[in-house]
Design a protein around this motif. Structure first.
Motif, PDB file in Angstrom:
ATOM      1  N   GLY A  46     -46.827 -11.139   1.821  1.00  0.00           N
ATOM      2  CA  GLY A  46     -46.834 -12.532   1.540  1.00  0.00           C
ATOM      3  C   GLY A  46     -46.781 -13.681   2.470  1.00  0.00           C
ATOM      4  N   ASN A  47     -46.301 -14.715   2.429  1.00  0.00           N
ATOM      5  CA  ASN A  47     -46.237 -15.653   3.244  1.00  0.00           C
ATOM      6  C   ASN A  47     -44.713 -16.104   3.601  1.00  0.00           C
ATOM      7  OD1 ASN A  47     -49.128 -16.034   4.336  1.00  0.00           O
ATOM      8  ND2 ASN A  47     -49.191 -16.784   2.278  1.00  0.00           N
ATOM      9  N   THR A  48     -44.193 -16.577   4.870  1.00  0.00           N
ATOM     10  CA  THR A  48     -43.184 -16.891   4.707  1.00  0.00           C
ATOM     11  C   THR A  48     -43.066 -18.327   5.725  1.00  0.00           C
ATOM     12  OG1 THR A  48     -42.069 -15.040   4.608  1.00  0.00           O
ATOM     13  CG2 THR A  48     -40.524 -17.040   5.469  1.00  0.00           C
ATOM     14  N   LYS A  49     -42.379 -19.601   5.438  1.00  0.00           N
ATOM     15  CA  LYS A  49     -42.882 -20.765   6.208  1.00  0.00           C
ATOM     16  C   LYS A  49     -41.534 -20.508   7.278  1.00  0.00           C
ATOM     17  CE  LYS A  49     -42.882 -25.628   5.654  1.00  0.00           C
ATOM     18  NZ  LYS A  49     -42.978 -26.992   4.715  1.00  0.00           N
ATOM     19  N   LYS A  50     -40.523 -20.079   7.121  1.00  0.00           N
ATOM     20  CA  LYS A  50     -39.413 -20.084   8.091  1.00  0.00           C
ATOM     21  C   LYS A  50     -38.905 -19.104   7.957  1.00  0.00           C
ATOM     22  CE  LYS A  50     -38.803 -25.129   8.891  1.00  0.00           C
ATOM     23  NZ  LYS A  50     -37.898 -26.072   8.977  1.00  0.00           N
ATOM     24  N   ILE A  51     -38.242 -18.156   8.961  1.00  0.00           N
ATOM     25  CA  ILE A  51     -37.361 -16.944   9.129  1.00  0.00           C
ATOM     26  C   ILE A  51     -36.142 -17.098   9.979  1.00  0.00           C
ATOM     27  CG2 ILE A  51     -37.400 -14.335   9.144  1.00  0.00           C
ATOM     28  CD1 ILE A  51     -40.089 -14.347   8.335  1.00  0.00           C
ATOM     29  N   PHE A  52     -35.085 -16.913   9.764  1.00  0.00           N
ATOM     30  CA  PHE A  52     -34.136 -16.309  10.679  1.00  0.00           C
ATOM     31  C   PHE A  52     -33.258 -15.403  10.386  1.00  0.00           C
ATOM     32  CE2 PHE A  52     -29.743 -17.088  12.257  1.00  0.00           C
ATOM     33  CZ  PHE A  52     -30.063 -17.398  13.702  1.00  0.00           C
ATOM     34  N   MET A  53     -33.345 -14.382  11.221  1.00  0.00           N
ATOM     35  CA  MET A  53     -32.770 -13.027  11.144  1.00  0.00           C
ATOM     36  C   MET A  53     -31.637 -12.828  12.360  1.00  0.00           C
ATOM     37  SD  MET A  53     -34.254 -12.293   8.300  1.00  0.00           S
ATOM     38  CE  MET A  53     -34.264 -10.561   7.785  1.00  0.00           C
ATOM     39  N   GLU A  54     -30.457 -12.393  11.894  1.00  0.00           N
ATOM     40  CA  GLU A  54     -29.561 -12.151  13.100  1.00  0.00           C
ATOM     41  C   GLU A  54     -28.849 -10.908  12.729  1.00  0.00           C
ATOM     42  OE1 GLU A  54     -25.405 -14.003  14.265  1.00  0.00           O
ATOM     43  OE2 GLU A  54     -26.593 -15.209  13.393  1.00  0.00           O
ATOM     44  N   SER A  55     -28.516 -10.181  13.770  1.00  0.00           N
ATOM     45  CA  SER A  55     -27.966  -8.627  13.600  1.00  0.00           C
ATOM     46  C   SER A  55     -27.162  -8.536  15.030  1.00  0.00           C
ATOM     47  CB  SER A  55     -28.919  -7.665  13.373  1.00  0.00           C
ATOM     48  OG  SER A  55     -28.273  -6.302  13.514  1.00  0.00           O
ATOM     49  N   ARG A  56     -25.906  -8.452  14.741  1.00  0.00           N
ATOM     50  CA  ARG A  56     -25.051  -8.343  15.891  1.00  0.00           C
ATOM     51  C   ARG A  56     -24.258  -7.081  15.603  1.00  0.00           C
ATOM     52  NH1 ARG A  56     -22.928 -14.110  17.983  1.00  0.00           N
ATOM     53  NH2 ARG A  56     -24.476 -15.372  17.323  1.00  0.00           N
ATOM     54  N   ILE A  57     -24.270  -6.236  16.755  1.00  0.00           N
ATOM     55  CA  ILE A  57     -23.405  -4.692  16.734  1.00  0.00           C
ATOM     56  C   ILE A  57     -22.843  -4.457  17.870  1.00  0.00           C
ATOM     57  CG2 ILE A  57     -23.836  -2.291  16.286  1.00  0.00           C
ATOM     58  CD1 ILE A  57     -26.465  -2.853  15.029  1.00  0.00           C
TER      59      ILE A  57
ATOM     60  N   ARG B 278     -13.274 -10.690  14.751  1.00  0.00           N
ATOM     61  CA  ARG B 278     -12.513 -11.879  15.988  1.00  0.00           C
ATOM     62  C   ARG B 278     -12.203 -11.151  17.196  1.00  0.00           C
ATOM     63  NH1 ARG B 278     -10.331 -12.554  10.881  1.00  0.00           N
ATOM     64  NH2 ARG B 278      -8.120 -11.745  11.551  1.00  0.00           N
ATOM     65  N   ARG B 279     -11.840 -10.122  17.426  1.00  0.00           N
ATOM     66  CA  ARG B 279     -11.595  -9.304  18.439  1.00  0.00           C
ATOM     67  C   ARG B 279     -12.789  -9.343  19.660  1.00  0.00           C
ATOM     68  NH1 ARG B 279      -8.955  -3.649  18.670  1.00  0.00           N
ATOM     69  NH2 ARG B 279      -8.604  -4.361  20.475  1.00  0.00           N
ATOM     70  N   TYR B 280     -13.866  -9.472  19.246  1.00  0.00           N
ATOM     71  CA  TYR B 280     -14.992  -9.110  20.343  1.00  0.00           C
ATOM     72  C   TYR B 280     -15.912 -10.338  20.301  1.00  0.00           C
ATOM     73  CZ  TYR B 280     -13.470  -4.333  19.079  1.00  0.00           C
ATOM     74  OH  TYR B 280     -12.530  -3.439  18.921  1.00  0.00           O
ATOM     75  N   PRO B 281     -15.956 -10.859  21.671  1.00  0.00           N
ATOM     76  CA  PRO B 281     -16.575 -12.194  21.694  1.00  0.00           C
ATOM     77  C   PRO B 281     -18.128 -12.245  21.359  1.00  0.00           C
ATOM     78  CG  PRO B 281     -15.608 -11.665  23.667  1.00  0.00           C
ATOM     79  CD  PRO B 281     -15.464 -10.447  22.702  1.00  0.00           C
ATOM     80  N   ILE B 282     -18.897 -10.845  21.250  1.00  0.00           N
ATOM     81  CA  ILE B 282     -20.199 -10.964  20.875  1.00  0.00           C
ATOM     82  C   ILE B 282     -20.472 -11.456  19.402  1.00  0.00           C
ATOM     83  CG2 ILE B 282     -19.959  -8.412  19.826  1.00  0.00           C
ATOM     84  CD1 ILE B 282     -22.788  -8.158  20.971  1.00  0.00           C
ATOM     85  N   PHE B 283     -19.470 -11.608  18.318  1.00  0.00           N
ATOM     86  CA  PHE B 283     -19.570 -12.091  17.215  1.00  0.00           C
ATOM     87  C   PHE B 283     -19.533 -13.477  16.932  1.00  0.00           C
ATOM     88  CE2 PHE B 283     -18.243  -7.464  16.521  1.00  0.00           C
ATOM     89  CZ  PHE B 283     -19.518  -6.968  15.864  1.00  0.00           C
ATOM     90  N   ARG B 284     -18.847 -14.103  18.255  1.00  0.00           N
ATOM     91  CA  ARG B 284     -18.620 -15.613  18.262  1.00  0.00           C
ATOM     92  C   ARG B 284     -19.628 -16.528  19.022  1.00  0.00           C
ATOM     93  NH1 ARG B 284     -13.514 -13.488  19.110  1.00  0.00           N
ATOM     94  NH2 ARG B 284     -13.667 -14.126  21.597  1.00  0.00           N
ATOM     95  N   GLU B 285     -20.325 -15.728  20.050  1.00  0.00           N
ATOM     96  CA  GLU B 285     -21.150 -16.523  20.895  1.00  0.00           C
ATOM     97  C   GLU B 285     -22.388 -16.978  20.266  1.00  0.00           C
ATOM     98  OE1 GLU B 285     -22.211 -13.494  23.765  1.00  0.00           O
ATOM     99  OE2 GLU B 285     -20.348 -13.393  24.400  1.00  0.00           O
ATOM    100  N   PRO B 286     -22.635 -18.126  20.759  1.00  0.00           N
ATOM    101  CA  PRO B 286     -23.972 -18.918  20.024  1.00  0.00           C
ATOM    102  C   PRO B 286     -25.091 -17.912  20.437  1.00  0.00           C
ATOM    103  CG  PRO B 286     -23.110 -20.202  21.585  1.00  0.00           C
ATOM    104  CD  PRO B 286     -22.175 -19.005  21.507  1.00  0.00           C
ATOM    105  N   ILE B 287     -26.121 -17.973  19.488  1.00  0.00           N
ATOM    106  CA  ILE B 287     -27.480 -17.437  19.919  1.00  0.00           C
ATOM    107  C   ILE B 287     -28.271 -18.333  20.379  1.00  0.00           C
ATOM    108  CG2 ILE B 287     -29.475 -16.246  18.702  1.00  0.00           C
ATOM    109  CD1 ILE B 287     -27.744 -14.881  16.814  1.00  0.00           C
ATOM    110  N   PRO B 288     -28.851 -18.300  21.528  1.00  0.00           N
ATOM    111  CA  PRO B 288     -29.719 -19.342  22.292  1.00  0.00           C
ATOM    112  C   PRO B 288     -31.107 -19.393  21.584  1.00  0.00           C
ATOM    113  CG  PRO B 288     -29.599 -17.426  23.676  1.00  0.00           C
ATOM    114  CD  PRO B 288     -28.675 -17.180  22.556  1.00  0.00           C
ATOM    115  N   LEU B 289     -31.549 -20.485  20.915  1.00  0.00           N
ATOM    116  CA  LEU B 289     -32.834 -20.515  20.374  1.00  0.00           C
ATOM    117  C   LEU B 289     -33.524 -21.513  21.227  1.00  0.00           C
ATOM    118  CD1 LEU B 289     -31.748 -20.867  16.704  1.00  0.00           C
ATOM    119  CD2 LEU B 289     -32.553 -18.929  17.683  1.00  0.00           C
TER     120      LEU B 289
END
Length: 132
Positions: A102-113, A54-65
């Motif tokens: 294999g195949n994937t229909k939808k993928i959403f991956m998120e990493s914040r450091i 919670r101390r760092y804004p990078i973890f709260r900012e929305p990811i622009p898609l």
């Protein structure tokens, strides 16, 4: 979703860590999530309140898609619906990544450091916050 058969003679994965996935087969939806605080210091002095996301804004900012609003027309003819691979060697997959056969229909991956480096210059401590 495309229907294909993946044939792999040998796969070797050395390291899989931090919300990473090794998937064999077809999947409709995958969602991976990883977050970390990397605090590096020349001298091992730590405070009890430093590990809060919670101390760092990078973890709260929305990811622009990006919006996908263009029409796509596609015609596929699979003369051979199989994918054949002899060997796959993966050194490592980390921080919300995927290795899939294999195949994937939808993928959403998120990493914040959040990287924090505390260095001393002439005996005086200096902080260097680097966000990524």
């Amino acid at each position: 979703m495309l229907q294909r058969t993946s044939i792999v003679d040998h796969i070797r994965i050395n390291t899989l860590s931090f919300s990473s996935i090794f998937e064999i087969g077809d999947v409709s939806y995958i969602q991976g999530f990883s977050r970390a605080i990397a605090d590096q210091r020349q001298k091992p002095l730590f405070r009890s309140d430093e590990g809060s996301f919670r101390r760092y804004p990078i973890f709260r900012e929305p990811i622009p898609l990006p919006s996908i609003d263009e029409a796509v027309t596609m015609e596929v003819t699979q003369l051979n619906p199989g994918i054949k691979v002899h060997d796959i060697d993966v050194l490592g997959a980390s921080s919300s990544s995927i290795v899939q056969l294999g195949n994937t229909k939808k993928i959403f991956m998120e990493s914040r450091i959040k990287h924090i480096r505390h260095v001393t210059s002439n005996g005086n401590p200096q902080n260097s916050d680097v966000s990524s």
